[in-house]
Design a protein around this motif. Sequence first.
Motif, PDB file in Angstrom:
ATOM      1  N   ALA A   1       0.824  -1.212   0.000  1.00 21.02           N
ATOM      2  CA  ALA A   1       0.000   0.000   0.000  1.00 21.02           C
ATOM      3  C   ALA A   1       0.859   1.263   0.000  1.00 21.02           C
ATOM      4  O   ALA A   1       0.460   2.290  -0.552  1.00 21.02           O
ATOM      5  CB  ALA A   1      -0.942   0.000   1.202  1.00 21.02           C
ATOM      6  N   LYS A   2       2.037   1.194   0.613  1.00 20.34           N
ATOM      7  CA  LYS A   2       2.917   2.363   0.708  1.00 20.34           C
ATOM      8  C   LYS A   2       3.913   2.439  -0.440  1.00 20.34           C
ATOM      9  O   LYS A   2       4.700   3.386  -0.507  1.00 20.34           O
ATOM     10  CB  LYS A   2       3.694   2.325   2.030  1.00 20.34           C
ATOM     11  N   SER A   3       3.890   1.477  -1.341  1.00 20.89           N
ATOM     12  CA  SER A   3       4.889   1.441  -2.408  1.00 20.89           C
ATOM     13  C   SER A   3       4.733   2.626  -3.344  1.00 20.89           C
ATOM     14  O   SER A   3       3.641   3.177  -3.514  1.00 20.89           O
ATOM     15  CB  SER A   3       4.758   0.136  -3.207  1.00 20.89           C
ATOM     16  N   GLU A   4       5.831   3.005  -3.938  1.00 19.74           N
ATOM     17  CA  GLU A   4       5.882   4.103  -4.910  1.00 19.74           C
ATOM     18  C   GLU A   4       5.388   5.417  -4.332  1.00 19.74           C
ATOM     19  O   GLU A   4       4.881   6.273  -5.055  1.00 19.74           O
ATOM     20  CB  GLU A   4       5.063   3.744  -6.157  1.00 19.74           C
ATOM     21  N   GLY A   5       5.535   5.572  -3.024  1.00 21.14           N
ATOM     22  CA  GLY A   5       5.146   6.827  -2.394  1.00 21.14           C
ATOM     23  C   GLY A   5       3.657   7.071  -2.359  1.00 21.14           C
ATOM     24  O   GLY A   5       3.215   8.211  -2.159  1.00 21.14           O
ATOM     25  N   SER A   6       2.855   6.022  -2.532  1.00 24.63           N
ATOM     26  CA  SER A   6       1.400   6.198  -2.559  1.00 24.63           C
ATOM     27  C   SER A   6       0.873   6.552  -1.185  1.00 24.63           C
ATOM     28  O   SER A   6       1.507   6.287  -0.155  1.00 24.63           O
ATOM     29  CB  SER A   6       0.726   4.915  -3.059  1.00 24.63           C
TER      30      SER A   6
ATOM     31  N   ARG B   1      -3.933   4.301   0.463  1.00 24.58           N
ATOM     32  CA  ARG B   1      -4.286   3.090  -0.262  1.00 24.58           C
ATOM     33  C   ARG B   1      -4.631   1.976   0.711  1.00 24.58           C
ATOM     34  O   ARG B   1      -4.096   1.917   1.817  1.00 24.58           O
ATOM     35  CB  ARG B   1      -3.129   2.635  -1.158  1.00 24.58           C
ATOM     36  N   VAL B   2      -5.502   1.094   0.289  1.00 25.40           N
ATOM     37  CA  VAL B   2      -5.863  -0.096   1.055  1.00 25.40           C
ATOM     38  C   VAL B   2      -5.468  -1.309   0.235  1.00 25.40           C
ATOM     39  O   VAL B   2      -5.924  -1.471  -0.899  1.00 25.40           O
ATOM     40  CB  VAL B   2      -7.368  -0.137   1.370  1.00 25.40           C
ATOM     41  N   GLU B   3      -4.608  -2.151   0.785  1.00 28.49           N
ATOM     42  CA  GLU B   3      -4.176  -3.358   0.095  1.00 28.49           C
ATOM     43  C   GLU B   3      -4.510  -4.583   0.945  1.00 28.49           C
ATOM     44  O   GLU B   3      -4.425  -4.548   2.167  1.00 28.49           O
ATOM     45  CB  GLU B   3      -2.666  -3.330  -0.178  1.00 28.49           C
ATOM     46  N   VAL B   4      -4.898  -5.663   0.278  1.00 30.66           N
ATOM     47  CA  VAL B   4      -5.216  -6.919   0.949  1.00 30.66           C
ATOM     48  C   VAL B   4      -4.148  -7.940   0.592  1.00 30.66           C
ATOM     49  O   VAL B   4      -3.736  -8.035  -0.581  1.00 30.66           O
ATOM     50  CB  VAL B   4      -6.609  -7.439   0.532  1.00 30.66           C
TER      51      VAL B   4
ATOM     52  N   ASP C   1     -12.312   2.511  -1.818  1.00 27.30           N
ATOM     53  CA  ASP C   1     -11.362   1.621  -1.152  1.00 27.30           C
ATOM     54  C   ASP C   1      -9.948   2.162  -1.222  1.00 27.30           C
ATOM     55  O   ASP C   1      -9.137   1.923  -0.325  1.00 27.30           O
ATOM     56  CB  ASP C   1     -11.408   0.221  -1.788  1.00 27.30           C
ATOM     57  N   ASN C   2      -9.605   2.879  -2.284  1.00 29.18           N
ATOM     58  CA  ASN C   2      -8.253   3.407  -2.450  1.00 29.18           C
ATOM     59  C   ASN C   2      -8.139   4.870  -2.068  1.00 29.18           C
ATOM     60  O   ASN C   2      -7.124   5.496  -2.338  1.00 29.18           O
ATOM     61  CB  ASN C   2      -7.813   3.229  -3.909  1.00 29.18           C
ATOM     62  N   ARG C   3      -9.199   5.419  -1.485  1.00 31.28           N
ATOM     63  CA  ARG C   3      -9.204   6.820  -1.062  1.00 31.28           C
ATOM     64  C   ARG C   3      -8.898   7.744  -2.246  1.00 31.28           C
ATOM     65  O   ARG C   3      -8.181   8.733  -2.132  1.00 31.28           O
ATOM     66  CB  ARG C   3      -8.203   7.071   0.069  1.00 31.28           C
ATOM     67  N   LEU C   4      -9.473   7.394  -3.405  1.00 35.00           N
ATOM     68  CA  LEU C   4      -9.224   8.168  -4.616  1.00 35.00           C
ATOM     69  C   LEU C   4     -10.373   9.100  -4.965  1.00 35.00           C
ATOM     70  O   LEU C   4     -10.320   9.772  -6.002  1.00 35.00           O
ATOM     71  CB  LEU C   4      -8.971   7.229  -5.808  1.00 35.00           C
TER      72      LEU C   4
END
Length: 650
Positions: free
Chosen positions: A315-320, A323-326, A397-400
Motif C-alpha cells: 500500500a505504501k509502495s511508490e510513495g502512494s 491506499r488499502v491493500e489486501v 477503497d483506495n481513497r481516490l
Amino acid sequence: MVVSLPAPEMPRPPAGTPGAARQRLRAIDTLLADRGQLFQALFLSAPIPKALVDLDGHILVANPMLCALAGRTAEELAGRHLDLLDHPDNPVVGDLGLDAAPGEPQLDPHLLNDGERRLRRSDGSELWVVQSHEVVRHNTGAPQFVVLSLVDVTDRRRAEEDLVRRAFVDPLTGLPNARALTDRLRHAVALSRRRGLQVGLVHLNIDRFKAVNDTLGHEAGDLLLCQVADRLRWSTRVEDTAVRLGADEFLVVAEDVEDLDGLRALADRLLGVLDEPFVVNEREISLSASVGLTLGADMTPDDLLRQAQSALTKAKSEGSRARVEVYEAALTHGEIDALQLETDLRHALDNEELRLFYQPIVHLADETLLGYEALIRWEHPTRGLLPPAAFLSAAEDNRLTAKLGAWVLRRACNDAASWPPDLRVHVNISARHLAEEGFSELVAAALAESGLAPERLELEITESTALFAAEATLHSVAVVTDQGVTLALDDFGTGYSAITALHRLPIHTVKIDRSFVADVVTEPATAALVQGLLQLGRGMGLQVIAEGIEDLDQAAWLLDHGCAMAQGYAFGRPAPLPSPTEVLLGELIDAPAEIVAGELMPEPLPPMTRPAPRGIDPAAAFHHDFGVDETGEFVTRRDLFEDLVDPEDD
C-alpha cells in the motif's frame, strides 16, 4: 469482647532454685494466670488487621486495624459473614473447591482461602491483602474459633500492575504495545480455531506523519498520535484490540471475522473516523492512512503479522498515500479481479482514461437547454467503457474519491467555459471530498484556470452529506457559495430528512429522484409525494429539477404540477460533448448529430404518437442551437434562455 481461656497448670519451681530464677518463674506464673486477658491485649494492639471468626465464617470480633482496613466499625463487622468483604468481581469462593487438610476441622471456605486476594472497602474501593488463619482449640483439642490475619499489600500490588502496564502499554497513547500484541494475537488465533471463524488484522500507517513533526514539532505530533489512538479505541468493537506498534503505525486485531467483506467494513469505519480533521494547538490537520489487511485462522501469529506488514508495504509502495491493500493469499478470484480494478484505477488519471459525459437539463415548458450535468466514465483499456457504479467503490477503497472529484471539477469547468455564457454545468461532489481541507481553494482554482463564471457552476450533494456535514464541510460550502457557486441537493426526498437538509446548507436547487418520477403517473401515493416535494421546493424559493423523465406522460404530469426543469432520457442520454471542430464539420456537411458525435452517441428515441418533448443529446443540442464563427468561437443561433419558472410561480 473479652476472651477467657483456662490457664494450664504451671510446674512449681523445684527446691533449691536460685532466688532470681524463682522470681522470674513467679512473674510468668502471674502473667499467665489469666491467658484470656493477655490474648485480648495482644489481639487488640496487633499492628496488622485481625479478626476472631467462628468456624462458619462469621466475625466474632475485629481489631482496630481491621476496622480501619475495611472502613467499618467493630459493631458493623460483629456477626457479619466474611463475604461482606469480598470484591464483587472475584470468583465465587464456594466454586474454588477449597477443602480442609486431612485431620483438620471443617471450616467455611472463606477461611481456607489463604494467600493473596482482593477485597472491597465500605466505600467501594478495592484493596489487596494476603490472608492467613490459625485455629484456636480448647484444652480438649476441639476447635473453638479461628484467628484471621489480613496483611494489606495494595501498594505492592499497584506497583506490580504499574510495572506490567509500563511493559505492555504504550506510555504515550495508552494502547497496548507491540509486546502485548503477541499474547493478544495468540489468544485471538486460539479462539478463532475453537469457534471456526477467522482473525483479521488491519495494519495502519499514518501518511506523511514526519511532515507534521517537522512542521509543528514533536509535541504537536504526540498530541496528534494520542487523538488518533482515541479514535481507533472507540471505533473498534469490544472484542477487537487496537495496538500502537510504534511511531506512526497502528494495528487492530479483529476477532470472529467471517469474511473479507467484514474486515473491509471495519477498515472503512476506521479510516472514516480518521477523515474528520484533527485539531492540534488550535490548528486543523487532515490525515490519511495507508492500510494493509489480512485474514486467517489456522496459522501462527507471526505469519499473520508478516502478511499484514506485506500488504501495508504494498500500500505504501511508490510513495502512494491513502491506499488499502489486501494480502493476496486471503483473496478469492473475484476479489483479486476487484483488486486489479483498484490498481488500474490508480493509473487511470495518469493514462488519461477518464471521460466526462454530459446529460442535458432543460426547461420543461419548451425544452429550452439550460445546462448539463457532468457524469464520469472510465475508458478502461481492456474492459471497455465503464459507468460510475463499476468503479466508484474501488475509488472509495483506495481513497481516490478526492482525486477523481478534483479531475471532474477541473475538466467540467474547462468544458463549460467554451459553452454559450448562459449554460450552467452541474458537478457531483462526494461527502469525503467536500470535507477535505482545501476544497474551497480547489473550486476557486478550477474557476480561475478555466475562466468560468462562478454562477455557472452548481455543485450537487446528497441529502446525507447535508445532514451529517461536519464543521469543516459547512465552512467549505460557505466559502464556495460566497464566491457565487450554487448548491444543489440531489436525490431529494430519498434520505433521512429533506427539510433538515435544506436548512443546514444554502441550497439553491433540489433534484427530485428518478425513483419517484418513474411511478408518478401510475402510483397515486408517489404522485402525492412528488406534488408535496414540488410545493415544498417552490415554497422555499428553490429551483426544482425532476430527474429520470423517460416518456411524455411523466413530462406532462410534472409540467401540469408546476415542475419547471427536467432531466432524463426523454431529453437526452449522457454522451460526450462534440468538440468545436466536430460542430463546424457538422455545419459544413449538414450531417446528422449521431454521425458528428461518433459511436458513443446514444441511439435516437423512438418516435412518439403525439407531440412530445424533443429528445436532446449534447451533440445534437450543440449542432442545432449553436454555430462556430470565423474565429472558432461558439455563437448562439437563437434565444435559448428564459426564466426558469413560469410567471405564476413567482
